[in-house]
Design a protein around this motif. Structure first.
Motif, PDB file in Angstrom:
ATOM      1  N   ARG A  67       1.023  -1.167  -0.159  1.00 13.62           N
ATOM      2  CA  ARG A  67       0.172   0.070   0.122  1.00 13.62           C
ATOM      3  C   ARG A  67       0.823   1.275  -0.124  1.00 13.62           C
ATOM      4  NH1 ARG A  67      -2.844  -3.047   3.842  1.00 13.62           N
ATOM      5  NH2 ARG A  67      -1.833  -1.875   5.628  1.00 13.62           N
ATOM      6  N   THR A  68       1.778   1.254   0.742  1.00 14.35           N
ATOM      7  CA  THR A  68       2.615   2.607   1.084  1.00 14.35           C
ATOM      8  C   THR A  68       3.582   2.836  -0.228  1.00 14.35           C
ATOM      9  OG1 THR A  68       3.008   1.923   3.235  1.00 14.35           O
ATOM     10  CG2 THR A  68       4.354   3.411   2.429  1.00 14.35           C
ATOM     11  N   LEU A  69       3.990   1.752  -0.925  1.00 16.73           N
ATOM     12  CA  LEU A  69       4.898   1.750  -2.075  1.00 16.73           C
ATOM     13  C   LEU A  69       4.141   1.851  -3.297  1.00 16.73           C
ATOM     14  CD1 LEU A  69       8.214  -0.136  -1.022  1.00 16.73           C
ATOM     15  CD2 LEU A  69       7.575   2.330  -0.704  1.00 16.73           C
ATOM     16  N   LYS A  70       2.728   1.711  -3.218  1.00 14.36           N
ATOM     17  CA  LYS A  70       1.949   1.542  -4.444  1.00 14.36           C
ATOM     18  C   LYS A  70       2.581   0.623  -5.513  1.00 14.36           C
ATOM     19  CE  LYS A  70       0.046   6.187  -3.637  1.00 14.36           C
ATOM     20  NZ  LYS A  70      -0.212   7.415  -3.956  1.00 14.36           N
ATOM     21  N   THR A  71       2.708  -0.643  -5.116  1.00 13.17           N
ATOM     22  CA  THR A  71       2.978  -1.613  -5.887  1.00 13.17           C
ATOM     23  C   THR A  71       2.697  -3.092  -5.231  1.00 13.17           C
ATOM     24  OG1 THR A  71       5.058  -2.458  -7.202  1.00 13.17           O
ATOM     25  CG2 THR A  71       5.346  -1.790  -5.195  1.00 13.17           C
ATOM     26  N   GLU A  72       3.134  -4.123  -5.996  1.00 14.01           N
ATOM     27  CA  GLU A  72       2.933  -5.441  -5.673  1.00 14.01           C
ATOM     28  C   GLU A  72       3.930  -5.767  -4.747  1.00 14.01           C
ATOM     29  OE1 GLU A  72       1.032  -9.083  -5.223  1.00 14.01           O
ATOM     30  OE2 GLU A  72       0.009  -7.791  -6.342  1.00 14.01           O
ATOM     31  N   VAL A  73       3.876  -6.326  -3.375  1.00  9.47           N
ATOM     32  CA  VAL A  73       5.178  -7.011  -2.743  1.00  9.47           C
ATOM     33  C   VAL A  73       4.501  -8.324  -2.573  1.00  9.47           C
ATOM     34  CG1 VAL A  73       6.633  -6.646  -0.910  1.00  9.47           C
ATOM     35  CG2 VAL A  73       5.744  -4.600  -2.092  1.00  9.47           C
ATOM     36  N   THR A  74       5.401  -9.279  -3.097  1.00  8.82           N
ATOM     37  CA  THR A  74       4.961 -10.786  -2.947  1.00  8.82           C
ATOM     38  C   THR A  74       5.623 -11.046  -1.626  1.00  8.82           C
ATOM     39  OG1 THR A  74       7.116 -11.339  -4.053  1.00  8.82           O
ATOM     40  CG2 THR A  74       5.108 -10.989  -5.362  1.00  8.82           C
ATOM     41  N   ASP A  75       5.126 -12.406  -1.182  1.00  4.50           N
ATOM     42  CA  ASP A  75       5.765 -13.134   0.061  1.00  4.50           C
ATOM     43  C   ASP A  75       7.205 -13.237   0.142  1.00  4.50           C
ATOM     44  OD1 ASP A  75       3.063 -12.819   1.245  1.00  4.50           O
ATOM     45  OD2 ASP A  75       2.518 -14.952   0.598  1.00  4.50           O
ATOM     46  N   ASP A  76       7.786 -13.570  -1.318  1.00  5.08           N
ATOM     47  CA  ASP A  76       9.158 -13.980  -1.190  1.00  5.08           C
ATOM     48  C   ASP A  76       9.821 -12.689  -1.112  1.00  5.08           C
ATOM     49  OD1 ASP A  76       8.757 -16.658  -1.922  1.00  5.08           O
ATOM     50  OD2 ASP A  76       8.825 -16.363  -4.172  1.00  5.08           O
ATOM     51  N   MET A  77       9.423 -11.464  -1.573  1.00  7.54           N
ATOM     52  CA  MET A  77      10.051 -10.232  -1.529  1.00  7.54           C
ATOM     53  C   MET A  77      10.056  -9.903   0.091  1.00  7.54           C
ATOM     54  SD  MET A  77       8.113  -8.226  -4.650  1.00  7.54           S
ATOM     55  CE  MET A  77       9.427  -6.977  -5.149  1.00  7.54           C
ATOM     56  N   TYR A  78       8.930 -10.287   0.674  1.00  3.70           N
ATOM     57  CA  TYR A  78       9.064  -9.832   2.118  1.00  3.70           C
ATOM     58  C   TYR A  78      10.103 -10.772   2.772  1.00  3.70           C
ATOM     59  CZ  TYR A  78       4.907  -6.835   2.560  1.00  3.70           C
ATOM     60  OH  TYR A  78       3.962  -5.624   2.561  1.00  3.70           O
ATOM     61  N   GLU A  79      10.080 -12.219   2.625  1.00  4.61           N
ATOM     62  CA  GLU A  79      11.197 -12.943   3.104  1.00  4.61           C
ATOM     63  C   GLU A  79      12.695 -12.313   2.781  1.00  4.61           C
ATOM     64  OE1 GLU A  79      10.685 -15.237   5.114  1.00  4.61           O
ATOM     65  OE2 GLU A  79       8.421 -15.044   5.002  1.00  4.61           O
ATOM     66  N   GLN A  80      12.894 -12.005   1.573  1.00  9.00           N
ATOM     67  CA  GLN A  80      14.410 -11.323   1.154  1.00  9.00           C
ATOM     68  C   GLN A  80      14.375 -10.124   2.001  1.00  9.00           C
ATOM     69  OE1 GLN A  80      13.897 -10.860  -2.952  1.00  9.00           O
ATOM     70  NE2 GLN A  80      14.555 -13.156  -3.572  1.00  9.00           N
ATOM     71  N   LEU A  81      13.316  -9.377   2.151  1.00 12.95           N
ATOM     72  CA  LEU A  81      13.686  -7.810   2.979  1.00 12.95           C
ATOM     73  C   LEU A  81      13.847  -8.207   4.385  1.00 12.95           C
ATOM     74  CD1 LEU A  81      10.822  -5.791   1.086  1.00 12.95           C
ATOM     75  CD2 LEU A  81      13.320  -5.370   0.925  1.00 12.95           C
ATOM     76  N   GLU A  82      12.937  -9.210   4.820  1.00 10.97           N
ATOM     77  CA  GLU A  82      13.100  -9.702   6.228  1.00 10.97           C
ATOM     78  C   GLU A  82      14.562  -9.908   6.557  1.00 10.97           C
ATOM     79  OE1 GLU A  82      10.675 -11.552   9.659  1.00 10.97           O
ATOM     80  OE2 GLU A  82      10.547 -12.628   7.680  1.00 10.97           O
ATOM     81  N   GLN A  83      15.323 -10.931   5.937  1.00 10.32           N
ATOM     82  CA  GLN A  83      16.519 -11.302   6.087  1.00 10.32           C
ATOM     83  C   GLN A  83      17.551  -9.945   5.982  1.00 10.32           C
ATOM     84  OE1 GLN A  83      17.394 -14.365   3.055  1.00 10.32           O
ATOM     85  NE2 GLN A  83      15.815 -15.591   4.052  1.00 10.32           N
ATOM     86  N   GLU A  84      17.591  -9.102   5.063  1.00 11.50           N
ATOM     87  CA  GLU A  84      18.373  -8.082   5.030  1.00 11.50           C
ATOM     88  C   GLU A  84      18.195  -7.307   6.074  1.00 11.50           C
ATOM     89  OE1 GLU A  84      20.002  -4.788   1.677  1.00 11.50           O
ATOM     90  OE2 GLU A  84      18.313  -6.528   0.849  1.00 11.50           O
ATOM     91  N   PHE A  85      16.912  -6.918   6.406  1.00 13.16           N
ATOM     92  CA  PHE A  85      16.525  -6.168   7.476  1.00 13.16           C
ATOM     93  C   PHE A  85      17.016  -6.432   8.618  1.00 13.16           C
ATOM     94  CE2 PHE A  85      13.606  -4.089  10.760  1.00 13.16           C
ATOM     95  CZ  PHE A  85      13.388  -3.032  10.204  1.00 13.16           C
ATOM     96  N   ALA A  86      17.043  -8.004   8.988  1.00 11.30           N
ATOM     97  CA  ALA A  86      17.432  -8.679  10.333  1.00 11.30           C
ATOM     98  C   ALA A  86      18.970  -8.092  10.371  1.00 11.30           C
ATOM     99  CB  ALA A  86      17.333  -9.901  10.389  1.00 11.30           C
ATOM    100  N   ARG A  87      19.647  -8.045   9.395  1.00  7.11           N
ATOM    101  CA  ARG A  87      21.303  -7.850   9.546  1.00  7.11           C
ATOM    102  C   ARG A  87      21.374  -6.379   9.968  1.00  7.11           C
ATOM    103  NH1 ARG A  87      22.932  -9.338   3.864  1.00  7.11           N
ATOM    104  NH2 ARG A  87      20.964 -10.139   3.691  1.00  7.11           N
ATOM    105  N   HIS A  88      20.551  -5.456   9.939  1.00  3.59           N
ATOM    106  CA  HIS A  88      20.727  -4.016  10.152  1.00  3.59           C
ATOM    107  C   HIS A  88      19.911  -3.599  11.381  1.00  3.59           C
ATOM    108  CE1 HIS A  88      23.037  -3.809   6.587  1.00  3.59           C
ATOM    109  NE2 HIS A  88      22.048  -4.492   6.092  1.00  3.59           N
ATOM    110  N   VAL A  89      19.484  -4.350  12.334  1.00  6.75           N
ATOM    111  CA  VAL A  89      18.501  -3.903  13.455  1.00  6.75           C
ATOM    112  C   VAL A  89      19.409  -4.134  14.687  1.00  6.75           C
ATOM    113  CG1 VAL A  89      16.435  -4.461  12.243  1.00  6.75           C
ATOM    114  CG2 VAL A  89      17.654  -6.168  13.664  1.00  6.75           C
ATOM    115  N   ARG A  90      18.762  -3.295  15.667  1.00 10.92           N
ATOM    116  CA  ARG A  90      19.390  -3.510  16.848  1.00 10.92           C
ATOM    117  C   ARG A  90      18.951  -4.697  17.567  1.00 10.92           C
ATOM    118  NH1 ARG A  90      16.604   1.989  18.049  1.00 10.92           N
ATOM    119  NH2 ARG A  90      17.933   3.452  16.874  1.00 10.92           N
ATOM    120  N   ARG A  91      19.789  -5.253  18.334  1.00 13.11           N
ATOM    121  CA  ARG A  91      19.444  -6.771  18.962  1.00 13.11           C
ATOM    122  C   ARG A  91      19.205  -6.303  20.362  1.00 13.11           C
ATOM    123  NH1 ARG A  91      19.275 -10.288  14.856  1.00 13.11           N
ATOM    124  NH2 ARG A  91      20.977  -9.742  13.618  1.00 13.11           N
TER     125      ARG A  91
END
Length: 91
Positions: A67-91
């Motif tokens: 909704r925010t980016l006004k595009t289709e974001v698939t479950d696979d894209m969410y999984e890839q983003l989550e893996q990369e996001f996890a590398r850059h978050v505070r623990r």
């Protein structure tokens, strides 16, 4: 000496305001790719998420990026983003 005002942005998951540098930007590029923008300077439509896995879980569960980016974001894209996001978050 004059102090500079720090830009503020709102996390799409928690709706809280943070300094721009304390958030991670997800961007839809002009080519249509959805990726993390760690520099905050990539061209395209962006959304900001606070640096916590709980915030990303909310975004993923409610499919907010589509909704925010006004595009289709698939479950696979969410999984890839989550893996990369996890590398850059505070623990």
């Amino acid at each position: 000496m004059k102090t500079r005002k720090t830009p503020q942005r709102k996390c799409i998951a928690t709706q809280e305001m943070f300094d721009k540098r304390d958030l991670i930007r997800v961007v839809r590029t002009p080519e249509g790719d959805v990726k993390l923008d760690l520099t905050g300077k990539a061209s395209g439509r962006g959304a900001y998420i606070s640096r916590s896995l709980a915030a990303f879980d909310i975004v993923k569960k409610k499919k907010m990026l589509g909704r925010t980016l006004k595009t289709e974001v698939t479950d696979d894209m969410y999984e890839q983003l989550e893996q990369e996001f996890a590398r850059h978050v505070r623990r």
